[in-house]
Design an enzyme around this catalytic site. Structure first.
Site, PDB file in Angstrom:
ATOM      1  N   ASN A 105      14.820 -58.799 -43.594  1.00 16.39           N
ATOM      2  CA  ASN A 105      14.206 -58.534 -42.282  1.00 16.39           C
ATOM      3  C   ASN A 105      13.126 -59.542 -41.878  1.00 16.39           C
ATOM      4  OD1 ASN A 105      12.589 -57.331 -44.286  1.00 16.39           O
ATOM      5  ND2 ASN A 105      11.654 -55.983 -42.780  1.00 16.39           N
ATOM      6  N   GLY A 163      11.937 -54.549 -50.428  1.00 15.50           N
ATOM      7  CA  GLY A 163      13.246 -54.082 -49.977  1.00 15.50           C
ATOM      8  C   GLY A 163      13.249 -52.585 -49.867  1.00 15.50           C
ATOM      9  N   SER A 164      14.423 -51.995 -50.044  1.00 20.12           N
ATOM     10  CA  SER A 164      14.557 -50.556 -49.843  1.00 20.12           C
ATOM     11  C   SER A 164      13.943 -49.786 -51.016  1.00 20.12           C
ATOM     12  CB  SER A 164      16.030 -50.192 -49.707  1.00 20.12           C
ATOM     13  OG  SER A 164      16.713 -50.577 -50.884  1.00 20.12           O
ATOM     14  N   THR A 165      13.551 -48.553 -50.755  1.00 18.82           N
ATOM     15  CA  THR A 165      12.968 -47.708 -51.798  1.00 18.82           C
ATOM     16  C   THR A 165      14.004 -47.453 -52.893  1.00 18.82           C
ATOM     17  OG1 THR A 165      11.428 -46.754 -50.235  1.00 18.82           O
ATOM     18  CG2 THR A 165      11.881 -45.452 -52.193  1.00 18.82           C
ATOM     19  N   VAL A 214      16.633 -49.420 -54.001  1.00 19.97           N
ATOM     20  CA  VAL A 214      16.774 -50.555 -54.927  1.00 19.97           C
ATOM     21  C   VAL A 214      15.451 -50.797 -55.655  1.00 19.97           C
ATOM     22  CG1 VAL A 214      17.355 -53.005 -55.157  1.00 19.97           C
ATOM     23  CG2 VAL A 214      18.596 -51.597 -53.506  1.00 19.97           C
ATOM     24  N   GLY A 215      14.334 -50.610 -54.943  1.00 18.13           N
ATOM     25  CA  GLY A 215      13.014 -50.823 -55.560  1.00 18.13           C
ATOM     26  C   GLY A 215      12.782 -49.927 -56.757  1.00 18.13           C
ATOM     27  N   GLU A 226       7.169 -53.554 -52.526  1.00 16.29           N
ATOM     28  CA  GLU A 226       6.880 -53.320 -51.103  1.00 16.29           C
ATOM     29  C   GLU A 226       8.146 -52.710 -50.526  1.00 16.29           C
ATOM     30  OE1 GLU A 226       4.032 -53.613 -49.848  1.00 16.29           O
ATOM     31  OE2 GLU A 226       2.968 -55.176 -50.930  1.00 16.29           O
ATOM     32  N   CYS A 229       9.365 -52.950 -41.844  1.00 19.25           N
ATOM     33  CA  CYS A 229       8.913 -51.868 -42.719  1.00 19.25           C
ATOM     34  C   CYS A 229       7.716 -51.151 -42.116  1.00 19.25           C
ATOM     35  CB  CYS A 229       8.588 -52.427 -44.094  1.00 19.25           C
ATOM     36  SG  CYS A 229       7.462 -53.810 -44.011  1.00 19.25           S
ATOM     37  N   GLU A 234      -0.169 -56.977 -51.743  1.00 22.30           N
ATOM     38  CA  GLU A 234       0.008 -58.421 -51.567  1.00 22.30           C
ATOM     39  C   GLU A 234      -1.074 -58.917 -50.613  1.00 22.30           C
ATOM     40  OE1 GLU A 234       4.394 -58.196 -50.460  1.00 22.30           O
ATOM     41  OE2 GLU A 234       4.403 -59.670 -52.078  1.00 22.30           O
TER      42      GLU A 234
HETATM   43  P1  NAD Z   1      17.569 -54.076 -50.192  1.00 19.42           P
HETATM   44  O1  NAD Z   1      16.778 -53.175 -51.065  1.00 19.42           O
HETATM   45  O2  NAD Z   1      18.985 -53.760 -49.970  1.00 19.42           O
HETATM   46  O3  NAD Z   1      17.523 -55.578 -50.743  1.00 19.42           O
HETATM   47  C1  NAD Z   1      16.323 -56.273 -50.962  1.00 19.42           C
HETATM   48  C2  NAD Z   1      16.593 -57.426 -51.904  1.00 19.42           C
HETATM   49  O4  NAD Z   1      16.945 -56.897 -53.185  1.00 19.42           O
HETATM   50  C3  NAD Z   1      17.746 -58.329 -51.500  1.00 19.42           C
HETATM   51  O5  NAD Z   1      17.438 -59.675 -51.802  1.00 19.42           O
HETATM   52  C4  NAD Z   1      18.872 -57.821 -52.386  1.00 19.42           C
HETATM   53  O6  NAD Z   1      19.873 -58.808 -52.619  1.00 19.42           O
HETATM   54  C5  NAD Z   1      18.123 -57.501 -53.657  1.00 19.42           C
HETATM   55  N1  NAD Z   1      18.828 -56.579 -54.563  1.00 19.42           N
HETATM   56  C6  NAD Z   1      19.846 -55.730 -54.281  1.00 19.42           C
HETATM   57  N2  NAD Z   1      20.236 -55.073 -55.398  1.00 19.42           N
HETATM   58  C7  NAD Z   1      19.440 -55.504 -56.409  1.00 19.42           C
HETATM   59  C8  NAD Z   1      19.320 -55.178 -57.785  1.00 19.42           C
HETATM   60  N3  NAD Z   1      20.128 -54.286 -58.359  1.00 19.42           N
HETATM   61  N4  NAD Z   1      18.364 -55.781 -58.525  1.00 19.42           N
HETATM   62  C9  NAD Z   1      17.518 -56.674 -57.956  1.00 19.42           C
HETATM   63  N5  NAD Z   1      17.600 -57.038 -56.650  1.00 19.42           N
HETATM   64  C10 NAD Z   1      18.533 -56.452 -55.874  1.00 19.42           C
HETATM   65  O7  NAD Z   1      16.738 -54.124 -48.826  1.00 19.42           O
HETATM   66  P2  NAD Z   1      17.134 -54.865 -47.462  1.00 19.42           P
HETATM   67  O8  NAD Z   1      18.186 -54.032 -46.824  1.00 19.42           O
HETATM   68  O9  NAD Z   1      17.366 -56.321 -47.684  1.00 19.42           O
HETATM   69  O10 NAD Z   1      15.751 -54.753 -46.654  1.00 19.42           O
HETATM   70  C11 NAD Z   1      15.386 -53.646 -45.945  1.00 19.42           C
HETATM   71  C12 NAD Z   1      14.369 -52.772 -46.668  1.00 19.42           C
HETATM   72  O11 NAD Z   1      13.236 -53.543 -47.047  1.00 19.42           O
HETATM   73  C13 NAD Z   1      13.815 -51.670 -45.818  1.00 19.42           C
HETATM   74  O12 NAD Z   1      13.793 -50.453 -46.521  1.00 19.42           O
HETATM   75  C14 NAD Z   1      12.387 -52.109 -45.511  1.00 19.42           C
HETATM   76  O13 NAD Z   1      11.491 -51.100 -45.203  1.00 19.42           O
HETATM   77  C15 NAD Z   1      12.039 -52.825 -46.743  1.00 19.42           C
HETATM   78  N6  NAD Z   1      10.915 -53.727 -46.496  1.00 19.42           N
HETATM   79  C16 NAD Z   1       9.664 -53.433 -46.973  1.00 19.42           C
HETATM   80  C17 NAD Z   1       8.585 -54.273 -46.715  1.00 19.42           C
HETATM   81  C18 NAD Z   1       7.208 -53.979 -47.207  1.00 19.42           C
HETATM   82  O14 NAD Z   1       6.438 -54.903 -47.271  1.00 19.42           O
HETATM   83  N7  NAD Z   1       6.880 -52.772 -47.605  1.00 19.42           N
HETATM   84  C19 NAD Z   1       8.783 -55.413 -45.972  1.00 19.42           C
HETATM   85  C20 NAD Z   1      10.049 -55.685 -45.488  1.00 19.42           C
HETATM   86  C21 NAD Z   1      11.115 -54.844 -45.787  1.00 19.42           C
END
Ligand code: NAD
Length: 455
Positions: free
Chosen positions: A132, A208-210, A212-213, A230, A264, A434
């Site tokens: 994003n 990324g997403s909660t 995967v996080g 994050e 986010c 961060e």
């Molecule tokens: P995602 O969790 O699908 O992917 C994020 C990253 O993780 C990508 O690079 C992906 O390839 C990688 N990934 C996927 N599977 C993995 C694994 N098993 N192990 C390690 N890495 C893996 O998220 P997305 O769809 O790319 O982004 C959207 C999400 O990110 C939303 O939920 C958004 O709220 C969140 N986000 C949070 C912040 C913040 O600062 N809090 C900022 C931006 C986006």
């Protein structure tokens, strides 16, 4: 044989580039090179490391327009946003270029000798970035990590790798030694996962997403590896009856529809004091219909398309026949993964549109009765990333700010991210912070050394 994956322009659906999807062996090889480079990078003198980062920042500035145009093609961001995003990488690099020369420890008074602390770099830091905000989120990880003396392997999202690849080239051109900052493109399940499991990656920064996080955090726990997370958000824009209602309504669409809601920090819930709900909705309608949803290459564009057809489908699925849609914007005809700005008024606070992150241009509006109810409703989600509070009462602004469980709040405004200030979430929005003056501590270990003065 190199496996490639396609990168598509979300506004035109045209192929932009084909990018390597690295294999496990290639990732391991890159991590081994990063580990070797750490051996020299950590010993580059603070002044020289600072100079290299300043040069890197200056090169990003020289290439700002190129990077911005690339992001418009890759991510469908409006050109105005993309220029800000490239400028943010420049600024974050410049800000942390001041850090190597100011990474101060303590001298602690103890009996029998001299006691000092050092902030030692961790080693190889793995930064995992979502699609994003490809440029800023990369910079918030790699700039402080490099400044603290670590080397970095960075994995951009598969959908949006192009600006990260270009920024790493600029780093080399600025004089960063080979392998100090590498961008590794490919799948999360291969490249990202390896950052978690590889014993030579000393820390993972994940955005990324909660879902995967939490999987990443589980893997890091098994390795006893530090991790910054994050994650998602469901932030509230809380409007009290005593606020400047016209300003609150005029700005509310931009707090949620910016980047087509793929933010986010999007204020995807608007909570309005019941006595002004009707007046607010009337003003909000004018503001929402005024948002310019158009070709993101145009300087006038305020909202572009969603990132992919699949993501558009998942956003669209939130609106069913029974959803109470009260305002709906329009989208351009023709190709592109467009979705209109949409305002809904759900009847219950456990409606999915009040609880879940749609990550699209949908906002839910709900009334509240009084200050206590506003705080309770704001906190009634699993997330806690950001939020806004609109009131002319200073005492209330402070009380409500203290009551809300979220990391980044903004009073009578909607800002979330300033690189001078810490950024991160409460609850399921993340772990750690961060940016700001303390970010270096997330990329160092404290070492305490006692030197006896006894003869
Ligand atoms: P995602 O969790 O699908 O992917 C994020 C990253 O993780 C990508 O690079 C992906 O390839 C990688 N990934 C996927 N599977 C993995 C694994 N098993 N192990 C390690 N890495 C893996 O998220 P997305 O769809 O790319 O982004 C959207 C999400 O990110 C939303 O939920 C958004 O709220 C969140 N986000 C949070 C912040 C913040 O600062 N809090 C900022 C931006 C986006």
């Amino acid at each position: 044989m190199t496996v490639l994956h396609d990168v598509v322009n979300p506004a035109t659906e045209e192929l932009v580039a084909s990018v390597p999807s690295l294999s496990l062996e290639e990732v391991d090889d890159a991590i081994a090179r990063s580990r070797r480079a750490f051996g020299t990078w950590r010993h580059v003198s603070p002044g020289d490391r600072a100079r290299l980062l300043r040069r890197f920042s200056a090169l990003v500035d020289e290439h700002l327009e190129e990077l911005a145009q690339l992001e418009v093609r890759n991510a469908g961001h409006t050109i105005g946003n993309a220029r800000w995003e490239a400028g943010n990488v420049r600024d974050v690099l410049a800000y942390y270029s001041g850090a190597p020369e100011r990474l101060l420890g303590h001298q602690i008074p103890v009996a029998g000798g001299l006691d000092v602390t050092f902030h030692e770099p961790l080693g190889v830091v793995g930064v995992i970035v979502p699609w994003n905000f490809p440029m800023p989120i990369a910079g918030w990880g790699f700039a402080p990590a490099l400044a603290a003396g670590n080397t970095v392997v960075l994995k951009p999202a598969e959908l949006t790798p192009l600006t990260a690849v270009r920024i790493a080239e600029l780093g080399l051109e600025a004089g960063l030694p080979e392998d100090v900052f590498q961008v590794l493109t490919g799948k999360g399940s291969i490249v990202g996962e390896r950052f978690v499991t590889h014993p030579d990656v000393a820390k993972v920064v994940f955005t990324g997403s909660t879902e995967v996080g939490s999987h990443v955090a589980e893997g890091c726990a098994r390795q006893v590896k530090p991790v910054t997370l994050e994650l998602g958000g469901k932030s509230a824009n809380v409007v009290f009856a005593d606020a400047d209602l016209a300003k609150a309504a005029a700005t509310a669409p931009y707090a949620v529809f910016d980047n087509a809601g793929q933010d986010c920090c999007a204020r995807s819930r608007i909570l309005v004091q019941r006595s002004v709900m009707d007046d607010f909705l009337a003003m909000l309608e004018t503001a929402v219909l005024g948002v310019r949803v158009e070709d993101p290459t145009l300087d006038t564009s305020e909202m572009g398309p969603l990132i992919s057809a699949g993501h558009r489908d998942s956003v669209a699925a939130y609106i069913t026949e029974s959803t109470n849609v009260v305002i709906r914007g329009s989208v351009p005809e023709g190709p592109g993964f467009w979705y209109p700005a949409t305002v809904v008024v759900p009847s219950t606070e456990d409606d999915p549109l009040m609880q879940e992150e749609t990550f699209g241009p949908i906002v839910a509006v709900m009334p509240f009765d009084d200050e206590a109810d506003a705080v309770r409703l704001t906190n009634a989600t699993p997330y806690g990333l950001s939020g806004s509070i609109w009131t002319r009462d200073v005492g209330r602004a402070i009380r409500v700010s203290r009551g809300i469980e979220a990391g980044n709040l903004s009073v009578n405004s909607h800002s979330s991210v300033r690189y001078w200030t810490p950024f991160g979430g409460f609850k399921k929005s993340g772990l750690g912070r961060e940016l700001g003056p303390d970010a270096l501590h997330a990329f160092t270990e404290v070492k305490n050394v006692f030197i006896s003065t006894e003869g």
